[in-house]
Design an enzyme around this catalytic site. Structure first.
Site, PDB file in Angstrom:
ATOM      1  N   ASP A   1      16.603  34.348  64.413  1.00  0.00           N
ATOM      2  CA  ASP A   1      17.153  33.000  64.571  1.00  0.00           C
ATOM      3  C   ASP A   1      16.953  32.462  65.979  1.00  0.00           C
ATOM      4  O   ASP A   1      16.607  33.197  66.900  1.00  0.00           O
ATOM      5  CB  ASP A   1      18.645  32.992  64.195  1.00  0.00           C
ATOM      6  CG  ASP A   1      19.384  34.251  64.655  1.00  0.00           C
ATOM      7  OD1 ASP A   1      18.929  34.891  65.622  1.00  0.00           O
ATOM      8  OD2 ASP A   1      20.404  34.602  64.036  1.00  0.00           O
TER       9      ASP A   1
ATOM     10  N   ASN B   1      32.433  37.991  60.922  1.00  0.00           N
ATOM     11  CA  ASN B   1      32.745  37.308  59.658  1.00  0.00           C
ATOM     12  C   ASN B   1      31.776  37.710  58.543  1.00  0.00           C
ATOM     13  O   ASN B   1      31.755  37.091  57.480  1.00  0.00           O
ATOM     14  CB  ASN B   1      32.724  35.786  59.849  1.00  0.00           C
ATOM     15  CG  ASN B   1      31.332  35.274  60.254  1.00  0.00           C
ATOM     16  OD1 ASN B   1      30.406  36.048  60.429  1.00  0.00           O
ATOM     17  ND2 ASN B   1      31.207  33.963  60.388  1.00  0.00           N
TER      18      ASN B   1
ATOM     19  N   HIS C   1      28.394  37.659  58.741  1.00  0.00           N
ATOM     20  CA  HIS C   1      27.079  36.997  58.698  1.00  0.00           C
ATOM     21  C   HIS C   1      25.963  37.948  59.111  1.00  0.00           C
ATOM     22  O   HIS C   1      26.174  38.904  59.847  1.00  0.00           O
ATOM     23  CB  HIS C   1      27.067  35.696  59.529  1.00  0.00           C
ATOM     24  CG  HIS C   1      27.053  35.858  61.020  1.00  0.00           C
ATOM     25  ND1 HIS C   1      27.573  34.909  61.886  1.00  0.00           N
ATOM     26  CD2 HIS C   1      26.565  36.838  61.834  1.00  0.00           C
ATOM     27  CE1 HIS C   1      27.397  35.312  63.124  1.00  0.00           C
ATOM     28  NE2 HIS C   1      26.805  36.467  63.135  1.00  0.00           N
TER      29      HIS C   1
ATOM     30  N   GLU D   1      25.974  32.204  57.521  1.00  0.00           N
ATOM     31  CA  GLU D   1      27.429  32.261  57.589  1.00  0.00           C
ATOM     32  C   GLU D   1      28.021  32.468  56.198  1.00  0.00           C
ATOM     33  O   GLU D   1      27.331  32.256  55.196  1.00  0.00           O
ATOM     34  CB  GLU D   1      27.957  30.947  58.188  1.00  0.00           C
ATOM     35  CG  GLU D   1      27.429  30.644  59.589  1.00  0.00           C
ATOM     36  CD  GLU D   1      28.058  31.513  60.683  1.00  0.00           C
ATOM     37  OE1 GLU D   1      28.548  32.625  60.382  1.00  0.00           O
ATOM     38  OE2 GLU D   1      28.040  31.096  61.843  1.00  0.00           O
TER      39      GLU D   1
HETATM   40  C1  F6R Z   1      21.522  37.608  66.261  1.00  0.00           C
HETATM   41  C2  F6R Z   1      22.100  37.364  64.967  1.00  0.00           C
HETATM   42  C3  F6R Z   1      23.533  37.627  64.662  1.00  0.00           C
HETATM   43  C4  F6R Z   1      24.127  38.824  65.387  1.00  0.00           C
HETATM   44  C5  F6R Z   1      25.620  38.958  65.074  1.00  0.00           C
HETATM   45  C6  F6R Z   1      26.256  40.081  65.864  1.00  0.00           C
HETATM   46  O1  F6R Z   1      20.147  37.238  66.284  1.00  0.00           O
HETATM   47  O2  F6R Z   1      21.407  36.916  64.132  1.00  0.00           O
HETATM   48  O3  F6R Z   1      23.690  37.795  63.274  1.00  0.00           O
HETATM   49  O4  F6R Z   1      23.451  39.987  65.009  1.00  0.00           O
HETATM   50  O5  F6R Z   1      26.289  37.770  65.374  1.00  0.00           O
HETATM   51  O6  F6R Z   1      26.254  39.744  67.214  1.00  0.00           O
HETATM   52  P1  F6R Z   1      26.727  40.788  68.326  1.00  0.00           P
HETATM   53  O7  F6R Z   1      25.716  41.867  68.333  1.00  0.00           O
HETATM   54  O8  F6R Z   1      26.688  39.999  69.606  1.00  0.00           O
HETATM   55  O9  F6R Z   1      28.073  41.237  67.947  1.00  0.00           O
END
Ligand code: F6R
Length: 264
Positions: free
Chosen positions: A67, A137, A139, A144
């Site tokens: 992303d 959450n 995702h 989401e």
């Molecule tokens: C990042 C992404 C997100 C993260 C997720 C966990 O490219 O797509 O799905 O993997 O938000 O983030 P952290 O590792 O910061 O807890």
């Protein structure tokens, strides 16, 4: 789904790096799907070290990130392009032309970017191994809760939960985007292998829903239950709410005995 509960975040990073190294040693032209966020940073550090001592080379590897924020130029310090440069790309021997993110430059139509991203992934034969983190959450990427499990790369509005979670990465008065382009759940599911890393107690609930809950768009990560080759590496804290912890530990011990540590 192979669930491996390790002692701490360092073991998770080590286990992740070992699997990525094994893939690249097996296939110099591997196509890797990458994630940003805090979780994979320690693993990227170990990949950098492996590359520096010549254990692996990224010179023929292609990468696709999950992303990118919409509305930040690629050279903005908070863009995921900048993040990847800082955390990985500028420390390894990868050809930057082979590193892709779904970046929408000013004046470009986001839908065209999304369509092109899907085509670029297809044109290199698909992703061999997709690295994932998980949001608290549930995702994956920026899919989401309530994202269609059939979704493809598209523009997503970030949930308030995610914006709040990620605010730690922005200065108090800094502009924080609330839109992103993300691979869809179905795009992620097409990767031949998936390696999801999760660490810390704040991930425990999402991890339980992903592994032991129903398959539902309320927890987009639960779609991974339908994928044939998923490895989940957890530290004790992230695995602490799983009901079947004992089973996963025994199964992992037996698999290691049967297949050896070379199994990745
Ligand atoms: C990042 C992404 C997100 C993260 C997720 C966990 O490219 O797509 O799905 O993997 O938000 O983030 P952290 O590792 O910061 O807890």
């Amino acid at each position: 789904m192979e669930v491996i509960i390790l002692k701490d975040a360092d073991e998770v990073a080590e286990g992740g790096a070992r699997r990525v190294c094994a893939l690249i040693r097996q296939n110099r032209n591997a196509v890797l799907g990458l994630a940003t966020g805090t979780t994979p940073v320690a693993m990227y550090g170990k990949l950098i070290s492996a590359c520096r001592i010549g254990e692996i080379s990224f010179s023929e590897v292609t990468t696709f990130n999950l992303d990118e924020y919409l509305g930040l130029a690629p050279d903005h310090p908070q863009s995921y392009r900048s993040f990847m440069q800082r955390q990985l790309f500028e420390h390894i021997d990868i050809d930057t032309d082979n590193t892709y993110l779904p970046t929408c430059r000013a004046g470009t139509d986001p839908e065209t970017v999304c369509r092109l991203y899907e085509e670029q992934i297809k044109s290199v034969g698909g992703i061999d191994m997709q690295i994932l983190g998980i949001g608290s959450n549930g995702h994956i990427g920026f899919n989401e809760p309530m994202s269609s499990l059939a979704s493809r790369t598209r523009v997503k509005t970030l949930s308030e939960h995610t914006v709040a979670d990620n605010s730690r990465l922005f200065e108090p008065n800094e502009y924080q985007p609330s839109l992103a382009i993300t691979m869809g759940v179905a795009t992620i599911m097409e990767a031949r292998r998936i390696l999801l890393l999760a660490t810390g107690p704040h991930k425990a609930r999402a991890v339980r829903e992903m592994i032991e809950g129903s398959v539902t768009s309320r927890c987009p990560a639960s779609a991974l239950q339908l994928h044939q080759r998923v490895t989940v590496l957890l530290d004790e804290a992230a695995g602490s709410e799983l009901e079947s912890q004992g089973y996963y530990k025994r199964a992992h011990e037996q698999n290691t005995e049967l297949l050896g540590a070379s199994n990745f």
